[in-house]
Design a protein around this motif. Structure first.
Motif, mmCIF file in Angstrom:
data_model
loop_
_atom_site.group_PDB
_atom_site.id
_atom_site.type_symbol
_atom_site.label_atom_id
_atom_site.label_comp_id
_atom_site.label_asym_id
_atom_site.label_seq_id
_atom_site.Cartn_x
_atom_site.Cartn_y
_atom_site.Cartn_z
ATOM 1 N N ARG A 235 3.495 6.500 -5.032
ATOM 2 C CA ARG A 235 3.493 6.792 -6.468
ATOM 3 C C ARG A 235 2.242 7.517 -6.924
ATOM 4 O O ARG A 235 2.280 8.272 -7.882
ATOM 5 C CB ARG A 235 3.668 5.494 -7.256
ATOM 6 N N THR A 236 1.110 7.263 -6.272
ATOM 7 C CA THR A 236 -0.148 7.879 -6.716
ATOM 8 C C THR A 236 -0.481 9.143 -5.938
ATOM 9 O O THR A 236 -1.154 10.027 -6.455
ATOM 10 C CB THR A 236 -1.330 6.903 -6.561
ATOM 11 N N ASP A 237 -0.072 9.203 -4.694
ATOM 12 C CA ASP A 237 -0.369 10.314 -3.786
ATOM 13 C C ASP A 237 -1.881 10.501 -3.597
ATOM 14 O O ASP A 237 -2.347 11.589 -3.322
ATOM 15 C CB ASP A 237 0.285 11.616 -4.266
ATOM 16 N N GLU A 238 -2.623 9.427 -3.784
ATOM 17 C CA GLU A 238 -4.069 9.434 -3.571
ATOM 18 C C GLU A 238 -4.444 8.182 -2.797
ATOM 19 O O GLU A 238 -4.263 7.070 -3.296
ATOM 20 C CB GLU A 238 -4.825 9.434 -4.909
ATOM 21 N N PHE B 168 0.841 -1.204 0.000
ATOM 22 C CA PHE B 168 0.000 0.000 0.000
ATOM 23 C C PHE B 168 0.879 1.258 0.000
ATOM 24 O O PHE B 168 0.651 2.184 -0.783
ATOM 25 C CB PHE B 168 -0.944 0.022 1.210
ATOM 26 N N ARG B 169 1.897 1.296 0.871
ATOM 27 C CA ARG B 169 2.801 2.461 0.938
ATOM 28 C C ARG B 169 3.496 2.687 -0.394
ATOM 29 O O ARG B 169 3.643 3.819 -0.856
ATOM 30 C CB ARG B 169 3.852 2.242 2.034
ATOM 31 N N PHE B 170 3.940 1.594 -1.017
ATOM 32 C CA PHE B 170 4.614 1.664 -2.308
ATOM 33 C C PHE B 170 3.695 2.300 -3.354
ATOM 34 O O PHE B 170 4.095 3.210 -4.079
ATOM 35 C CB PHE B 170 5.032 0.246 -2.725
ATOM 36 N N VAL B 171 2.465 1.840 -3.418
ATOM 37 C CA VAL B 171 1.499 2.363 -4.392
ATOM 38 C C VAL B 171 1.116 3.798 -4.037
ATOM 39 O O VAL B 171 1.062 4.677 -4.904
ATOM 40 C CB VAL B 171 0.246 1.456 -4.475
ATOM 41 N N SER C 116 -7.365 6.794 -1.965
ATOM 42 C CA SER C 116 -8.377 5.905 -2.549
ATOM 43 C C SER C 116 -7.820 5.142 -3.752
ATOM 44 O O SER C 116 -8.101 3.953 -3.927
ATOM 45 C CB SER C 116 -9.639 6.676 -2.936
ATOM 46 N N ALA C 117 -7.024 5.803 -4.564
ATOM 47 C CA ALA C 117 -6.400 5.130 -5.710
ATOM 48 C C ALA C 117 -5.428 4.056 -5.223
ATOM 49 O O ALA C 117 -5.396 2.948 -5.768
ATOM 50 C CB ALA C 117 -5.672 6.136 -6.595
ATOM 51 N N ALA C 118 -4.666 4.380 -4.196
ATOM 52 C CA ALA C 118 -3.707 3.415 -3.651
ATOM 53 C C ALA C 118 -4.434 2.192 -3.090
ATOM 54 O O ALA C 118 -3.995 1.058 -3.299
ATOM 55 C CB ALA C 118 -2.847 4.065 -2.576
ATOM 56 N N ALA C 119 -5.548 2.410 -2.401
ATOM 57 C CA ALA C 119 -6.317 1.295 -1.841
ATOM 58 C C ALA C 119 -6.874 0.421 -2.966
ATOM 59 O O ALA C 119 -6.831 -0.816 -2.884
ATOM 60 C CB ALA C 119 -7.437 1.822 -0.951
ATOM 61 N N ASP C 120 -7.377 1.054 -4.013
ATOM 62 C CA ASP C 120 -7.940 0.315 -5.140
ATOM 63 C C ASP C 120 -6.865 -0.505 -5.853
ATOM 64 O O ASP C 120 -7.050 -1.694 -6.123
ATOM 65 C CB ASP C 120 -8.612 1.298 -6.114
ATOM 66 N N VAL C 121 -5.740 0.129 -6.151
ATOM 67 C CA VAL C 121 -4.648 -0.571 -6.846
ATOM 68 C C VAL C 121 -4.117 -1.708 -5.964
ATOM 69 O O VAL C 121 -3.879 -2.816 -6.444
ATOM 70 C CB VAL C 121 -3.518 0.406 -7.242
ATOM 71 N N LYS D 176 -4.405 8.441 -17.275
ATOM 72 C CA LYS D 176 -3.587 9.444 -17.979
ATOM 73 C C LYS D 176 -2.900 10.415 -17.011
ATOM 74 O O LYS D 176 -2.533 11.523 -17.369
ATOM 75 C CB LYS D 176 -4.427 10.240 -18.989
ATOM 76 N N LYS D 177 -2.737 9.979 -15.766
ATOM 77 C CA LYS D 177 -2.027 10.802 -14.773
ATOM 78 C C LYS D 177 -0.556 10.458 -14.834
ATOM 79 O O LYS D 177 -0.158 9.413 -15.324
ATOM 80 C CB LYS D 177 -2.565 10.523 -13.363
ATOM 81 N N ARG D 178 0.262 11.366 -14.303
ATOM 82 C CA ARG D 178 1.704 11.139 -14.264
ATOM 83 C C ARG D 178 2.075 10.570 -12.909
ATOM 84 O O ARG D 178 1.508 10.924 -11.897
ATOM 85 C CB ARG D 178 2.461 12.442 -14.500
ATOM 86 N N GLN D 179 3.062 9.704 -12.945
ATOM 87 C CA GLN D 179 3.569 9.093 -11.728
ATOM 88 C C GLN D 179 4.047 10.161 -10.754
ATOM 89 O O GLN D 179 4.603 11.179 -11.144
ATOM 90 C CB GLN D 179 4.710 8.144 -12.093
#
Length: 181
Positions: free
Chosen positions: A37-40, A31-34, A42-47, A89-92
């Protein structure tokens, strides 16, 4: 009775309910790794949930390698995170923790930790996604070159070369920035 990771994996291959200890062991790190990279959140939880779902589904095909189960999960996480960026289409993004800033680059000329972090973030943002991934895996996830090569499907020598070139690029950009001020 305490089971080794290899035993847990073998049991989980035959019955998915035994996957739970692996999930608990690796969830926070993935989760921390994701998230880094996303800084979001909810996106991190989903991924992250997709990472573990994919891992459970692919577990019967998993083979024990010298890089370990964790590296296999990071490889899945890297692929899922890249897929997320393609779809949205977001940037890392890479967020830096204070204590990790000096690991990437020593900036003795800047005493203020917050300023160091800001400058380094500006410089890292100019790198390409591949360079950012290598820096992140090496300095923030503490992966060795063999693990990074496995996760990114590259050669160890190629990873070393990219890392050192990226660090040199950061140093050159930092030196140019210092000369401007």
């Amino acid at each position: 009775m305490e089971y080794s990771e290899a035993d847990i994996i073998a049991r989980a291959k035959t019955d998915v309910k035994h996957f739970e200890p692996l999930y608990h062991r690796y969830y926070e790190a993935i989760f921390r790794f994701v998230y880094r990279r996303t800084d979001e959140e909810s996106a991190a939880a989903d991924v992250t949930s997709r990472v573990f779902m994919n891992a459970m589904q692919a577990l019967p095909k998993y083979e024990v390698r010298d890089v370990g189960f964790g590296a296999w999960l990071y490889k899945i996480a890297t692929n899922e995170t890249n897929k997320y960026f393609r779809e949205t289409k977001k940037r890392q993004h890479l967020s830096l923790e204070d204590e990790k800033v000096n690991l990437v680059m020593s900036c003795e000329q800047i005493e203020d930790q917050e300023e160091k972090q800001t400058v380094l973030m500006q410089l890292i943002a100019e790198l390409n996604d591949d360079e950012i991934q290598i820096l992140e895996l090496k300095f923030f996830e503490n992966k060795n070159f063999k693990e990074i090569a496995f996760i990114l499907e590259r050669t160890e020598s190629g990873i070393k070369m990219r890392l050192y070139r990226s660090l040199e690029k950061l140093k050159e950009k930092f030196d140019a920035l210092r000369k401007e001020s």
